[in-house]
Design a protein around this motif. Structure first.
Motif: not given
Length: 358
Positions: A215-221
Protein backbone atom coordinates in the motif's frame (compact mmCIF):
# COMPACT_ATOMS: atom_id res chain seq x y z
CA UNK A 1 -11.82 -20.74 46.11
CA UNK A 2 -9.80 -18.51 43.80
CA UNK A 3 -8.39 -15.16 44.81
CA UNK A 4 -11.34 -13.21 43.44
CA UNK A 5 -13.88 -15.27 45.39
CA UNK A 6 -11.87 -14.75 48.58
CA UNK A 7 -11.88 -10.97 48.10
CA UNK A 8 -14.01 -8.96 50.50
CA UNK A 9 -17.06 -7.19 49.23
CA UNK A 10 -16.34 -3.56 48.32
CA UNK A 11 -19.06 -2.10 50.46
CA UNK A 12 -17.93 -3.99 53.58
CA UNK A 13 -14.31 -3.05 53.03
CA UNK A 14 -15.22 0.59 52.54
CA UNK A 15 -17.41 0.52 55.64
CA UNK A 16 -14.59 -1.04 57.69
CA UNK A 17 -12.22 1.73 56.59
CA UNK A 18 -14.61 4.44 57.70
CA UNK A 19 -15.33 2.65 60.98
CA UNK A 20 -11.59 2.42 61.58
CA UNK A 21 -11.22 6.15 60.95
CA UNK A 22 -14.13 6.83 63.30
CA UNK A 23 -12.57 4.60 65.92
CA UNK A 24 -9.29 6.49 65.70
CA UNK A 25 -11.06 9.83 66.22
CA UNK A 26 -13.29 8.66 69.04
CA UNK A 27 -10.46 6.68 70.64
CA UNK A 28 -8.22 9.73 70.55
CA UNK A 29 -10.94 11.83 72.15
CA UNK A 30 -11.50 9.19 74.86
CA UNK A 31 -7.77 8.87 75.56
CA UNK A 32 -7.43 12.64 75.78
CA UNK A 33 -10.33 12.84 78.19
CA UNK A 34 -9.00 10.05 80.47
CA UNK A 35 -5.27 10.85 80.37
CA UNK A 36 -4.85 14.55 79.71
CA UNK A 37 -8.19 16.01 80.79
CA UNK A 38 -6.74 18.36 83.43
CA UNK A 39 -3.87 19.52 81.22
CA UNK A 40 -6.14 20.15 78.26
CA UNK A 41 -8.69 22.00 80.43
CA UNK A 42 -6.11 24.12 82.24
CA UNK A 43 -4.46 25.27 79.03
CA UNK A 44 -7.78 25.82 77.23
CA UNK A 45 -6.59 23.73 74.27
CA UNK A 46 -9.30 21.06 74.44
CA UNK A 47 -11.05 22.49 71.38
CA UNK A 48 -7.78 22.51 69.43
CA UNK A 49 -7.16 18.90 70.43
CA UNK A 50 -10.60 17.84 69.22
CA UNK A 51 -10.15 19.73 65.95
CA UNK A 52 -6.80 18.00 65.45
CA UNK A 53 -8.44 14.60 65.89
CA UNK A 54 -11.24 15.51 63.47
CA UNK A 55 -8.70 16.77 60.91
CA UNK A 56 -6.80 13.49 61.27
CA UNK A 57 -9.99 11.55 60.65
CA UNK A 58 -10.77 13.64 57.58
CA UNK A 59 -7.23 13.08 56.26
CA UNK A 60 -7.59 9.32 56.71
CA UNK A 61 -10.96 9.38 54.92
CA UNK A 62 -9.44 11.45 52.09
CA UNK A 63 -6.64 8.92 51.64
CA UNK A 64 -9.18 6.09 51.48
CA UNK A 65 -11.38 7.93 48.99
CA UNK A 66 -8.34 8.84 46.87
CA UNK A 67 -7.31 5.20 46.75
CA UNK A 68 -10.75 4.16 45.52
CA UNK A 69 -10.89 7.07 43.08
CA UNK A 70 -7.60 5.91 41.55
CA UNK A 71 -9.07 2.45 40.96
CA UNK A 72 -12.22 3.92 39.42
CA UNK A 73 -10.09 6.19 37.18
CA UNK A 74 -8.15 3.13 36.02
CA UNK A 75 -11.39 1.45 35.00
CA UNK A 76 -12.65 4.65 33.35
CA UNK A 77 -9.44 5.04 31.33
CA UNK A 78 -9.66 1.44 30.17
CA UNK A 79 -13.29 1.95 29.07
CA UNK A 80 -12.30 5.07 27.11
CA UNK A 81 -9.46 3.17 25.42
CA UNK A 82 -11.85 0.37 24.48
CA UNK A 83 -14.45 2.84 23.18
CA UNK A 84 -11.82 4.56 21.01
CA UNK A 85 -11.00 1.28 19.26
CA UNK A 86 -8.04 0.08 21.33
CA UNK A 87 -9.43 -3.44 21.66
CA UNK A 88 -6.20 -4.79 23.16
CA UNK A 89 -6.73 -2.80 26.37
CA UNK A 90 -6.63 -4.88 29.57
CA UNK A 91 -6.47 -4.06 33.29
CA UNK A 92 -3.99 -5.94 35.44
CA UNK A 93 -5.60 -7.24 38.68
CA UNK A 94 -4.25 -5.76 41.90
CA UNK A 95 -4.35 -9.01 43.87
CA UNK A 96 -6.82 -9.77 46.71
CA UNK A 97 -8.66 -6.53 46.02
CA UNK A 98 -12.44 -6.11 45.66
CA UNK A 99 -11.92 -4.28 42.35
CA UNK A 100 -10.24 -7.38 40.89
CA UNK A 101 -13.69 -8.85 40.32
CA UNK A 102 -14.71 -5.79 38.25
CA UNK A 103 -11.36 -5.70 36.42
CA UNK A 104 -11.66 -9.38 35.57
CA UNK A 105 -15.18 -8.87 34.17
CA UNK A 106 -13.88 -5.95 32.07
CA UNK A 107 -11.02 -8.08 30.71
CA UNK A 108 -13.43 -10.89 29.80
CA UNK A 109 -15.72 -8.40 28.04
CA UNK A 110 -12.79 -6.79 26.18
CA UNK A 111 -11.45 -10.19 25.07
CA UNK A 112 -14.88 -11.23 23.81
CA UNK A 113 -15.29 -7.95 21.93
CA UNK A 114 -11.80 -8.23 20.44
CA UNK A 115 -12.47 -11.76 19.17
CA UNK A 116 -15.75 -10.71 17.59
CA UNK A 117 -14.34 -7.64 15.89
CA UNK A 118 -11.34 -9.69 14.74
CA UNK A 119 -13.73 -12.21 13.19
CA UNK A 120 -15.70 -9.35 11.61
CA UNK A 121 -12.51 -7.92 10.15
CA UNK A 122 -11.49 -11.31 8.76
CA UNK A 123 -14.88 -11.81 7.14
CA UNK A 124 -14.73 -8.27 5.76
CA UNK A 125 -11.29 -8.90 4.25
CA UNK A 126 -12.49 -12.12 2.63
CA UNK A 127 -15.51 -10.35 1.17
CA UNK A 128 -13.29 -7.56 -0.16
CA UNK A 129 -10.99 -10.02 -1.93
CA UNK A 130 -13.93 -11.99 -3.32
CA UNK A 131 -15.41 -8.79 -4.70
CA UNK A 132 -12.05 -7.84 -6.19
CA UNK A 133 -11.77 -11.22 -7.91
CA UNK A 134 -15.28 -11.09 -9.36
CA UNK A 135 -15.34 -7.57 -10.79
CA UNK A 136 -15.61 -8.41 -14.48
CA UNK A 137 -19.23 -7.27 -14.61
CA UNK A 138 -18.26 -4.06 -12.85
CA UNK A 139 -15.53 -3.46 -15.45
CA UNK A 140 -18.03 -3.83 -18.28
CA UNK A 141 -20.46 -1.49 -16.57
CA UNK A 142 -17.68 1.03 -15.99
CA UNK A 143 -16.81 0.96 -19.68
CA UNK A 144 -20.43 1.70 -20.53
CA UNK A 145 -20.47 4.58 -18.06
CA UNK A 146 -17.24 5.96 -19.49
CA UNK A 147 -18.65 5.76 -23.01
CA UNK A 148 -21.72 7.73 -21.89
CA UNK A 149 -19.54 10.31 -20.15
CA UNK A 150 -17.36 10.70 -23.24
CA UNK A 151 -20.42 11.18 -25.42
CA UNK A 152 -22.11 13.62 -23.05
CA UNK A 153 -19.04 15.75 -22.28
CA UNK A 154 -15.86 15.42 -24.32
CA UNK A 155 -17.53 14.42 -27.57
CA UNK A 156 -19.90 17.38 -27.48
CA UNK A 157 -17.11 19.75 -26.48
CA UNK A 158 -14.95 18.53 -29.35
CA UNK A 159 -17.83 19.01 -31.78
CA UNK A 160 -18.31 22.58 -30.50
CA UNK A 161 -14.56 23.24 -30.89
CA UNK A 162 -14.70 21.85 -34.45
CA UNK A 163 -17.62 24.11 -35.39
CA UNK A 164 -15.96 27.19 -33.87
CA UNK A 165 -12.66 26.43 -35.63
CA UNK A 166 -14.47 25.95 -38.96
CA UNK A 167 -16.30 29.25 -38.63
CA UNK A 168 -13.03 30.93 -37.59
CA UNK A 169 -11.32 29.72 -40.77
CA UNK A 170 -14.15 31.05 -42.93
CA UNK A 171 -14.04 34.47 -41.20
CA UNK A 172 -10.29 34.75 -41.71
CA UNK A 173 -10.73 33.81 -45.39
CA UNK A 174 -13.43 36.48 -45.80
CA UNK A 175 -11.41 39.10 -43.92
CA UNK A 176 -13.87 39.43 -41.02
CA UNK A 177 -11.05 39.90 -38.51
CA UNK A 178 -13.15 41.93 -36.06
CA UNK A 179 -15.13 38.77 -35.12
CA UNK A 180 -12.08 36.56 -34.65
CA UNK A 181 -11.21 37.54 -31.04
CA UNK A 182 -14.49 36.37 -29.39
CA UNK A 183 -14.33 33.04 -31.19
CA UNK A 184 -10.68 32.55 -30.19
CA UNK A 185 -11.59 33.23 -26.56
CA UNK A 186 -14.43 30.74 -26.83
CA UNK A 187 -12.06 28.14 -28.29
CA UNK A 188 -9.58 28.60 -25.42
CA UNK A 189 -12.36 28.23 -22.83
CA UNK A 190 -13.79 25.09 -24.42
CA UNK A 191 -10.36 23.50 -24.89
CA UNK A 192 -9.47 24.12 -21.23
CA UNK A 193 -12.75 22.56 -20.14
CA UNK A 194 -12.21 19.56 -22.42
CA UNK A 195 -8.68 19.10 -21.12
CA UNK A 196 -9.91 19.15 -17.51
CA UNK A 197 -12.61 16.59 -18.28
CA UNK A 198 -10.13 14.31 -20.02
CA UNK A 199 -7.71 14.51 -17.10
CA UNK A 200 -10.47 13.47 -14.71
CA UNK A 201 -11.39 10.49 -16.86
CA UNK A 202 -7.76 9.48 -17.29
CA UNK A 203 -7.31 9.59 -13.52
CA UNK A 204 -10.30 7.25 -13.17
CA UNK A 205 -8.89 4.91 -15.81
CA UNK A 206 -5.50 4.72 -14.16
CA UNK A 207 -6.05 3.43 -10.61
CA UNK A 208 -2.88 1.73 -9.46
CA UNK A 209 -3.49 -1.94 -8.80
CA UNK A 210 -2.15 -3.20 -5.49
CA UNK A 211 -1.26 -6.60 -6.87
CA UNK A 212 2.49 -7.03 -6.52
CA UNK A 213 2.84 -3.79 -4.50
CA UNK A 214 2.41 -2.77 -0.90
CA UNK A 215 0.00 0.00 0.00
CA UNK A 216 2.77 2.46 0.85
CA UNK A 217 4.41 1.92 -2.56
CA UNK A 218 1.13 2.39 -4.40
CA UNK A 219 0.24 5.57 -2.51
CA UNK A 220 3.74 7.02 -2.94
CA UNK A 221 3.20 6.88 -6.69
CA UNK A 222 -0.55 7.48 -7.02
CA UNK A 223 -1.02 10.34 -4.53
CA UNK A 224 1.52 12.83 -6.01
CA UNK A 225 0.32 12.07 -9.55
CA UNK A 226 -3.31 12.62 -8.58
CA UNK A 227 -2.52 15.89 -6.81
CA UNK A 228 -0.49 17.18 -9.76
CA UNK A 229 -3.22 16.29 -12.28
CA UNK A 230 -5.82 18.17 -10.26
CA UNK A 231 -3.76 21.24 -9.32
CA UNK A 232 -3.32 20.33 -5.64
CA UNK A 233 -0.32 20.61 -3.36
CA UNK A 234 -0.07 17.33 -1.50
CA UNK A 235 2.01 15.97 1.38
CA UNK A 236 2.09 12.32 2.39
CA UNK A 237 3.42 10.60 5.52
CA UNK A 238 3.21 6.81 5.87
CA UNK A 239 4.62 5.07 8.96
CA UNK A 240 3.87 1.36 9.22
CA UNK A 241 5.72 -1.11 11.40
CA UNK A 242 4.97 -4.05 9.13
CA UNK A 243 2.91 -5.22 6.16
CA UNK A 244 -0.87 -5.02 6.23
CA UNK A 245 -3.18 -7.79 5.09
CA UNK A 246 -4.33 -7.68 1.48
CA UNK A 247 -7.93 -6.96 2.48
CA UNK A 248 -7.01 -3.98 4.67
CA UNK A 249 -4.65 -2.55 2.04
CA UNK A 250 -7.29 -2.89 -0.66
CA UNK A 251 -9.97 -1.14 1.40
CA UNK A 252 -7.66 1.64 2.60
CA UNK A 253 -6.56 2.34 -0.97
CA UNK A 254 -10.18 2.61 -2.12
CA UNK A 255 -10.96 4.89 0.85
CA UNK A 256 -8.08 7.18 -0.12
CA UNK A 257 -9.26 7.29 -3.75
CA UNK A 258 -12.83 8.10 -2.69
CA UNK A 259 -11.65 10.76 -0.24
CA UNK A 260 -9.42 12.47 -2.79
CA UNK A 261 -12.23 12.42 -5.35
CA UNK A 262 -14.44 14.22 -2.81
CA UNK A 263 -11.71 16.83 -2.27
CA UNK A 264 -11.46 17.52 -6.01
CA UNK A 265 -15.23 17.63 -6.56
CA UNK A 266 -16.43 19.55 -3.52
CA UNK A 267 -13.65 21.08 -1.41
CA UNK A 268 -12.04 23.66 -3.74
CA UNK A 269 -8.86 23.04 -1.76
CA UNK A 270 -5.28 24.01 -2.52
CA UNK A 271 -3.44 21.66 -0.16
CA UNK A 272 -4.15 18.09 0.94
CA UNK A 273 -2.32 16.14 3.64
CA UNK A 274 -2.44 12.33 3.76
CA UNK A 275 -1.09 10.34 6.73
CA UNK A 276 -1.20 6.64 7.54
CA UNK A 277 0.29 5.60 10.88
CA UNK A 278 0.49 2.42 12.93
CA UNK A 279 0.06 3.37 16.60
CA UNK A 280 0.45 -0.18 17.87
CA UNK A 281 -3.24 -0.93 18.39
CA UNK A 282 -4.79 0.74 15.35
CA UNK A 283 -4.04 1.75 11.78
CA UNK A 284 -4.99 5.43 11.57
CA UNK A 285 -5.56 7.07 8.18
CA UNK A 286 -6.13 10.83 8.04
CA UNK A 287 -6.90 13.17 5.14
CA UNK A 288 -6.82 16.92 5.79
CA UNK A 289 -7.61 19.66 3.29
CA UNK A 290 -7.78 23.45 3.47
CA UNK A 291 -10.90 23.69 1.33
CA UNK A 292 -14.24 25.36 1.89
CA UNK A 293 -15.44 22.72 4.33
CA UNK A 294 -19.08 22.24 5.20
CA UNK A 295 -21.45 22.55 8.12
CA UNK A 296 -23.06 19.61 9.85
CA UNK A 297 -26.41 20.49 8.24
CA UNK A 298 -25.03 20.03 4.71
CA UNK A 299 -23.31 16.68 5.24
CA UNK A 300 -26.26 14.82 3.77
CA UNK A 301 -25.96 16.71 0.48
CA UNK A 302 -22.49 15.24 -0.15
CA UNK A 303 -23.00 12.05 1.83
CA UNK A 304 -22.63 9.43 -0.90
CA UNK A 305 -18.84 9.43 -0.99
CA UNK A 306 -18.55 9.82 2.78
CA UNK A 307 -20.99 6.99 3.46
CA UNK A 308 -19.05 4.74 1.09
CA UNK A 309 -15.83 5.48 2.95
CA UNK A 310 -17.52 4.80 6.31
CA UNK A 311 -18.94 1.50 5.06
CA UNK A 312 -15.51 0.37 3.86
CA UNK A 313 -14.02 1.18 7.28
CA UNK A 314 -16.83 -0.60 9.12
CA UNK A 315 -16.30 -3.74 7.03
CA UNK A 316 -12.91 -4.01 8.73
CA UNK A 317 -14.29 -3.32 12.21
CA UNK A 318 -13.18 0.30 12.07
CA UNK A 319 -14.82 3.70 12.22
CA UNK A 320 -14.65 7.08 10.50
CA UNK A 321 -14.73 10.50 12.17
CA UNK A 322 -15.24 13.80 10.32
CA UNK A 323 -14.37 17.29 11.48
CA UNK A 324 -15.35 20.16 9.20
CA UNK A 325 -16.45 23.77 9.34
CA UNK A 326 -17.52 26.12 6.60
CA UNK A 327 -14.44 27.95 5.33
CA UNK A 328 -12.05 25.99 7.59
CA UNK A 329 -11.36 22.80 5.64
CA UNK A 330 -12.12 19.17 6.46
CA UNK A 331 -10.36 16.42 8.40
CA UNK A 332 -11.31 12.77 7.98
CA UNK A 333 -9.93 10.09 10.31
CA UNK A 334 -10.22 6.36 9.64
CA UNK A 335 -9.34 3.99 12.52
CA UNK A 336 -8.89 0.27 11.82
CA UNK A 337 -8.18 -2.13 14.73
CA UNK A 338 -4.84 -3.90 14.57
CA UNK A 339 -4.71 -7.49 15.76
CA UNK A 340 -1.51 -9.31 16.58
CA UNK A 341 -0.93 -13.03 16.24
CA UNK A 342 -1.60 -15.05 19.37
CA UNK A 343 2.10 -15.74 19.97
CA UNK A 344 2.90 -12.03 19.68
CA UNK A 345 0.08 -10.75 21.88
CA UNK A 346 1.09 -12.65 25.00
CA UNK A 347 4.04 -10.49 25.91
CA UNK A 348 2.41 -7.11 25.41
CA UNK A 349 1.23 -4.78 28.13
CA UNK A 350 -1.64 -2.34 27.77
CA UNK A 351 -1.43 1.35 28.49
CA UNK A 352 -3.49 0.93 31.68
CA UNK A 353 -1.21 -1.86 32.91
CA UNK A 354 1.84 0.26 32.22
CA UNK A 355 0.28 3.17 34.08
CA UNK A 356 -0.48 0.92 37.08
CA UNK A 357 3.04 -0.52 37.12
CA UNK A 358 4.46 3.01 37.19
Amino acid sequence: MNRLSRSSNIKWQLLSYFLAALAIVTGGMGAGWLLWRDALSDNNIWVEYVLLLVASGIAICYMIVTRYQRKIDTLHLAILQLASGNLGERIRPLGMDPFDRIYNDFNVMASSLEKRVKLLQKVGEENVMLQAESNEAAVIEERKRLARDLHDTVSQQMFAIHMSASSLAKMVHRGQTESVAPILEQLVTMSNLTQKQLRGMIAQLRPIELEGKRLSEALDKWFPDYCRQNGLQGSIDIRLDGPLSDGIEHQLFLIVQEGMANVVKHASARHVELTLHDNGNQYVLQMNDDGQGFSSDSIRMNSYGLSTMRERAQKLGGEMDIWSKSGAGTRIKISIPKFMDEDESGGGQSETEQEQSE
